[in-house]
Each structure stands twice: as C-alpha cells, then as structure tokens.
Design a protein around this motif. Structure first.
Motif, short mmCIF file in Angstrom:
data_model
loop_
_atom_site.label_atom_id
_atom_site.label_comp_id
_atom_site.label_asym_id
_atom_site.label_seq_id
_atom_site.Cartn_x
_atom_site.Cartn_y
_atom_site.Cartn_z
N ALA A 33 0.81 -1.22 0.00
CA ALA A 33 0.00 0.00 0.00
C ALA A 33 0.84 1.27 0.00
O ALA A 33 0.62 2.19 0.79
CB ALA A 33 -0.92 0.00 1.22
N MET A 34 1.84 1.30 -0.85
CA MET A 34 2.53 2.58 -1.11
C MET A 34 2.98 2.57 -2.55
O MET A 34 3.01 1.53 -3.22
CB MET A 34 3.72 2.79 -0.17
CG MET A 34 4.94 1.93 -0.42
SD MET A 34 6.29 2.38 0.69
CE MET A 34 7.08 3.71 -0.23
N ASP A 35 3.27 3.74 -3.09
CA ASP A 35 3.71 3.83 -4.47
C ASP A 35 5.17 3.36 -4.57
O ASP A 35 5.92 3.44 -3.59
CB ASP A 35 3.60 5.28 -4.97
CG ASP A 35 2.14 5.70 -5.10
OD1 ASP A 35 1.84 6.90 -4.93
OD2 ASP A 35 1.31 4.79 -5.32
N PRO A 36 5.54 2.83 -5.73
CA PRO A 36 6.89 2.29 -5.86
C PRO A 36 7.97 3.35 -5.66
O PRO A 36 7.78 4.52 -5.98
CB PRO A 36 6.94 1.73 -7.28
CG PRO A 36 5.80 2.34 -7.99
CD PRO A 36 4.77 2.67 -6.96
N ILE A 37 9.08 2.92 -5.12
CA ILE A 37 10.25 3.78 -4.97
C ILE A 37 11.06 3.67 -6.25
O ILE A 37 11.23 2.58 -6.79
CB ILE A 37 11.10 3.34 -3.78
CG1 ILE A 37 10.33 3.53 -2.48
CG2 ILE A 37 12.41 4.12 -3.72
CD1 ILE A 37 11.07 3.02 -1.25
N ALA A 45 26.17 -3.54 -0.76
CA ALA A 45 24.90 -4.01 -0.18
C ALA A 45 23.84 -2.91 -0.18
O ALA A 45 22.72 -3.14 0.28
CB ALA A 45 25.15 -4.48 1.25
N TYR A 46 24.19 -1.73 -0.68
CA TYR A 46 23.30 -0.56 -0.56
C TYR A 46 22.72 -0.11 -1.89
O TYR A 46 23.36 -0.23 -2.94
CB TYR A 46 24.06 0.60 0.08
CG TYR A 46 24.44 0.33 1.52
CD1 TYR A 46 25.59 -0.38 1.83
CD2 TYR A 46 23.61 0.72 2.57
CE1 TYR A 46 25.92 -0.67 3.15
CE2 TYR A 46 23.93 0.45 3.89
CZ TYR A 46 25.09 -0.26 4.17
OH TYR A 46 25.40 -0.55 5.48
N VAL A 47 21.49 0.42 -1.80
CA VAL A 47 20.83 0.99 -2.97
C VAL A 47 20.29 2.35 -2.54
O VAL A 47 19.98 2.55 -1.36
CB VAL A 47 19.72 0.03 -3.46
CG1 VAL A 47 18.55 -0.04 -2.50
CG2 VAL A 47 19.29 0.34 -4.87
N TYR A 55 19.49 2.42 1.46
CA TYR A 55 18.90 1.24 2.10
C TYR A 55 19.86 0.07 2.02
O TYR A 55 20.57 -0.08 1.01
CB TYR A 55 17.61 0.80 1.39
CG TYR A 55 16.59 1.89 1.17
CD1 TYR A 55 16.63 2.66 0.00
CD2 TYR A 55 15.61 2.17 2.11
CE1 TYR A 55 15.71 3.67 -0.21
CE2 TYR A 55 14.68 3.18 1.90
CZ TYR A 55 14.74 3.92 0.74
OH TYR A 55 13.83 4.92 0.52
N ILE A 56 19.86 -0.77 3.02
CA ILE A 56 20.51 -2.07 2.88
C ILE A 56 19.55 -2.90 2.04
O ILE A 56 18.36 -3.02 2.38
CB ILE A 56 20.74 -2.73 4.26
CG1 ILE A 56 21.63 -1.84 5.12
CG2 ILE A 56 21.35 -4.11 4.09
CD1 ILE A 56 21.75 -2.30 6.58
N GLY A 387 8.10 -0.37 8.27
CA GLY A 387 8.94 -0.03 9.43
C GLY A 387 10.41 -0.17 9.09
O GLY A 387 11.24 0.68 9.43
N LEU A 388 10.73 -1.24 8.36
CA LEU A 388 12.14 -1.44 7.96
C LEU A 388 12.56 -0.37 6.96
O LEU A 388 13.66 0.18 7.04
CB LEU A 388 12.33 -2.83 7.35
CG LEU A 388 12.26 -4.03 8.30
CD1 LEU A 388 12.46 -5.33 7.51
CD2 LEU A 388 13.29 -3.92 9.42
N LEU A 389 11.65 -0.07 6.04
CA LEU A 389 11.99 0.91 4.99
C LEU A 389 12.37 2.25 5.62
O LEU A 389 13.37 2.87 5.25
CB LEU A 389 10.79 1.07 4.04
CG LEU A 389 11.08 1.63 2.66
CD1 LEU A 389 11.93 0.66 1.84
CD2 LEU A 389 9.78 1.92 1.92
N HIS A 390 11.59 2.67 6.60
CA HIS A 390 11.87 3.96 7.26
C HIS A 390 13.17 3.91 8.05
O HIS A 390 13.73 4.95 8.39
CB HIS A 390 10.71 4.35 8.18
CG HIS A 390 9.57 4.99 7.45
ND1 HIS A 390 9.65 6.25 6.88
CD2 HIS A 390 8.33 4.54 7.15
CE1 HIS A 390 8.49 6.54 6.27
NE2 HIS A 390 7.68 5.52 6.42
N ARG A 391 13.64 2.69 8.32
CA ARG A 391 14.91 2.54 9.06
C ARG A 391 16.07 2.14 8.14
O ARG A 391 17.09 1.65 8.57
CB ARG A 391 14.73 1.51 10.18
CG ARG A 391 13.81 1.99 11.31
CD ARG A 391 13.46 0.88 12.29
NE ARG A 391 12.71 1.39 13.44
CZ ARG A 391 11.40 1.65 13.39
NH1 ARG A 391 10.72 1.48 12.25
NH2 ARG A 391 10.77 2.10 14.47
N GLY A 392 15.83 2.30 6.80
CA GLY A 392 16.94 2.09 5.87
C GLY A 392 17.21 0.65 5.52
O GLY A 392 18.35 0.29 5.19
#
Ligand code: KE4
Length: 428
Positions: A33-37, A45-47, A55-56, A387-392
């Motif tokens: 339920a969110m629009d794609p990033i 390991a990062y994007v 993000y990891i 929750g994970l997304l907001h924490r990278g």
C-alpha cells in the motif's frame, strides 16, 4: 521519517507512458500500500533512491546481484567489453566460456542454450520436453512461478500471487488445457495425478526450492519422490533453478539435495544483473534443438557479449573457495536474528532459509505450500516492510517473495538490520 517526493513525481510521469508505471508488476509495491520507490544507484549491499535515501538491499534486483551492486570487477569487465562493441549476431568465444562453466557446474546439464530471461528458458524447456516425449501434458505446482509463459500462468506465484491473479486472464483455454497443477510438497497428490494420466505427462516443472510464495524448502524426500515418479512414467523432470541456480550452491539446489533432473532452467545470477536466461540438460534432449534438430527456438540477443560478460565475471567470483559457506553463515545469522527479534516481541513468525535466500513468514504455523503462505498475515507483513523501509532496510515488497543476501553484506549490515527489526517487531 523518510519522504519519497521525487519518487512520487517520477511515478506520476511513468504512469502516463508505462502501464502502472512499472515494467514488471513485482515492482509495483501493490501489497504494501505505497507507491513504488524509484532507485537511482547502488553500491555493494546498498541501494539509493531518487530522494537520496539509502537502504541495505535484500531484493538485489530479485536475486541476480549476489555480489552486490556495481561490483568493481563486473563493472570493469563491462566497460572494457563495451569498447569492443556490444554484440554481433554471431557466435562469440565468451558464450562458449559461460556455457562450459554452467555445464561443468550443474549435474543435469551436458549442453545448454543461453536466452534472455527465465521466462524464455522455461518456455523453451517445455517445448523441448514435449518434442522429446511426444506427449502434451505438463505439471506445475501451486505457488511456483516460471515466468509469464501462457501455459504456466496457472496458480502461479510471485507477482501473480501478490496481485491476486494466480491464473491470468488472456491465457487461452487451449493453452491451459494441457496444464495440471498440484500442491507443492504433497507427493501423494502427484502420485494420484500420475496414476491417472502419467503416461501422457510430457514434463513436470518445479522450483526445487520454491521462492515465489516466499522461500519454501522441499520437505524431506519430496524431490527424490518427484524424481522417481517422473522416471517411472518417462516424463521429463525440469528443475526451474532461475532463482536457486548458483544462489543456494555452486551447482544449484540439485547439488544441495542430491537429485538430478533431466533439464534445468537458469537465470538471474548467471547474468550478474544483465539479461541472461538458460536452459540445459542431457545431450540427447538438447540435440533436438534447431539447427541440429527440428525444435525451433531463437533470440536476437541470446548470449549477448555484454550480458554474458557480467554473468561470467559473477560466476568467476563465486567459484572462489569458501564463498557459499560465508554467504550461508551470514544469512543464517540474519535469519536467526530476525526470528529471535520476533519471538522477543511476541510476534509469531515462521523463518525459512536455504543458502542465501530466506523469508520471514508472518504465520503461526509452518509454511510448506501455497495454502500455508496464503494464510500469512499480509497486513502485518506490510507494516513490517514499512517499518524497515523507514529505518533504511529494503526487503521485497511482498510476503510472497524471497529475500537475498550478497557477498557485500557484512557483519555491520546484518547487525543494523536485526536492530531495525527489533524496533519494528516491538511496534507490531
Ligand atoms: P524472468 O522472465 O523474470 O527473468 O524469470 C522468470 C522466473 C522463472 N523462474 C523463477 C523460479 C523465477 O523466480 C522467475 C522470476 N522471479 C521473479 C521474482 N520472484 C522476478 C521478478 C519480476 O517478475 O519482476
């Protein structure tokens, strides 16, 4: 809290020209339920997304980037290769080199043909199996996904499952008529099917570790049972190792579980992030392929030198001693850490892992098949994802996808991920 304003702008623009703004539905973030990033660049390991958020990454382009993003050796090899030209529409020595590495590594493969995607690999392998046996019926398993092949888009996993269209409109009744499906990990159901029409079954195609309903390992003896049944009835056994090939082990799941199919489909890792698929098997089957045999299959950019270079460089790195052991140990540490974090927060989860692919199912019960996966608490998964997304930390935006670890994920990344998960589980 992160914001995604630039992604939003890019998404609005993309939707004007591309259906749903994406070139593959798995990217649509439909079930969270969110629009794609919109991602812009990656390193190790990062994007990093269009708004500069880092993000990891545990999606790794849905599996191919087992060395992480922009591995220096892969980038350097691509740069020097591109200066020589990007392709010629003729054979090149590179293709033979990649084919040889694959044939030497994968027990079932004596000969292999390179294509551009896993879908092409599955489609071509089925055509070959039908020609080889002179039969028409194919068997697949609920929740397994083999690309968007008409005859296999039936009770399919991955994006089809995420978006609630396991059997796609537009697949003709004729194409579906010869396809049978069985629950995964249920040998009795397969025995019953074969008792009824085993003599007419051209091929059984299976993910030896199901990765498209989340990561669902085969139960003890299951793959051996499937192998025995197909041998008894003279049906071709195809392992779809597009996801597991060179991911769970150097020679794929077939070496891990000691079961050798008649044919194998590959993709993802063998392209190192560029478009490569492959299908291979016994010489006597592969020799039926045009131009030697009459079974037609072709591709303008099949074996493209740039894509083959990325794949060859990736496999060269993976062939170093100890790589798979380190990947497995790192993934075990992550999977165990996530399980402990959930348990200490009182959140029921069922964790699976094979090599460096893993899933945290939001389920109070073990998950052995599509029914089990579909019973997961997908709302709770969506909150976990956010929750994970907001924490990278970026995991696949669907409960029905597997997560992946790369050689670039170090202790730091794993510990940071587990710490983020501990906070999120407490919020759930
Ligand atoms: P492609 O045609 O997408 O290269 O491969 C199809 C395919 C075949 N077999 C297996 C076991 C696969 O997992 C896949 C593709 N996997 C999905 C993710 N689960 C690709 C992501 C997407 O569709 O965008």
């Amino acid at each position: 809290m992160r914001n995604w304003e630039r992604s939003q702008e890019l998404f609005e623009e993309a939707k004007q020209y591309i259906p749903g703004g994406v070139n593959s539905p798995a990217r649509a973030f439909g079930s969270v339920a969110m629009d794609p990033i919109f991602m812009e660049r990656g390193r190790g390991a990062y994007v990093y997304d269009a708004d500069g958020n880092g993000y990891i990454d545990y999606v790794l382009s849905w599996g191919p980037l087992i060395l992480g993003h922009a591995h220096p050796d892969v980038v350097a090899a691509l740069q020097s290769r591109a200066r020589l030209g990007t392709g010629f529409g003729t054979p090149t020595e590179l293709e033979t080199e990649l084919a040889r590495v694959i044939a030497d590594a994968v027990p079932s493969i004596e000969q292999v043909r390179l294509v551009n995607s896993g879908t092409e690999a599955a489609m071509s392998a089925l055509r070959l199996a039908r020609a080889y046996t002179g039969r028409e019926i194919i068997v697949k398993f609920d929740g397994c996904y083999h690309g968007h092949v008409d005859s296999l888009l039936i009770k399919a996993g991955s994006g089809a499952l995420t978006h609630g269209e396991p059997t796609s409109p537009g697949v003709s009744s004729a194409a579906a008529a010869q396809t049978r499906t069985c629950p995964y990990n249920d040998l009795e159901a397969l025995k019953d099917l074969f008792a009824g029409e085993g003599e007419q079954v051209a091929a059984v195609i299976i993910e030896p570790v199901a990765g498209n309903m989340g990561c669902v390992p085969p139960r003890e003896g299951y793959l051996q049972g499937v192998r025995e049944l197909t041998e008894r009835y003279g049906s071709v056994l195809i392992f779809d190792e597009v996801m597991t090939g060179f991911r769970v082990a150097w020679g794929g799941a077939q070496t891990l579980f000691g079961v050798t199919p008649d044919m194998t489909c590959l993709g993802k890792v063998i392209g190192g992030g560029l478009p490569v698929g492959a299908f291979g098997g016994k010489r006597e089957i592969m020799q039926l392929l045009s131009p030697v045999g009459a079974v037609y299959q072709a591709g303008t950019l099949s074996g493209n030198p740039l894509a083959v270079t990325a794949g060859h460089e990736t496999l060269a790195s993976l062939s170093e001693p100890g790589v798979y052991e380190a990947l497995s140990a790192r993934t075990e540490q992550l999977s165990w850490g996530l399980l402990r974090a959930a348990e200490s927060a009182g959140v029921p989860v069922y964790a699976t892992r094979v090599g460096s692919m893993f899933t945290t199912f939001f389920s109070e019960h073990p998950v052995y098949d599509l029914a089990g996966a579909s019973a997961c608490n997908t709302d709770r998964f969506a909150r976990f994802f956010m929750g994970l997304l907001h924490r990278g930390v970026y995991i696949a935006p669907s409960q029905f996808e597997s997560g992946f670890v790369s050689t670039a994920h170090g202790e730091g990344e794993i510990e940071q991920t587990i710490a983020a998960a501990e906070e999120v589980f407490r919020e759930l």
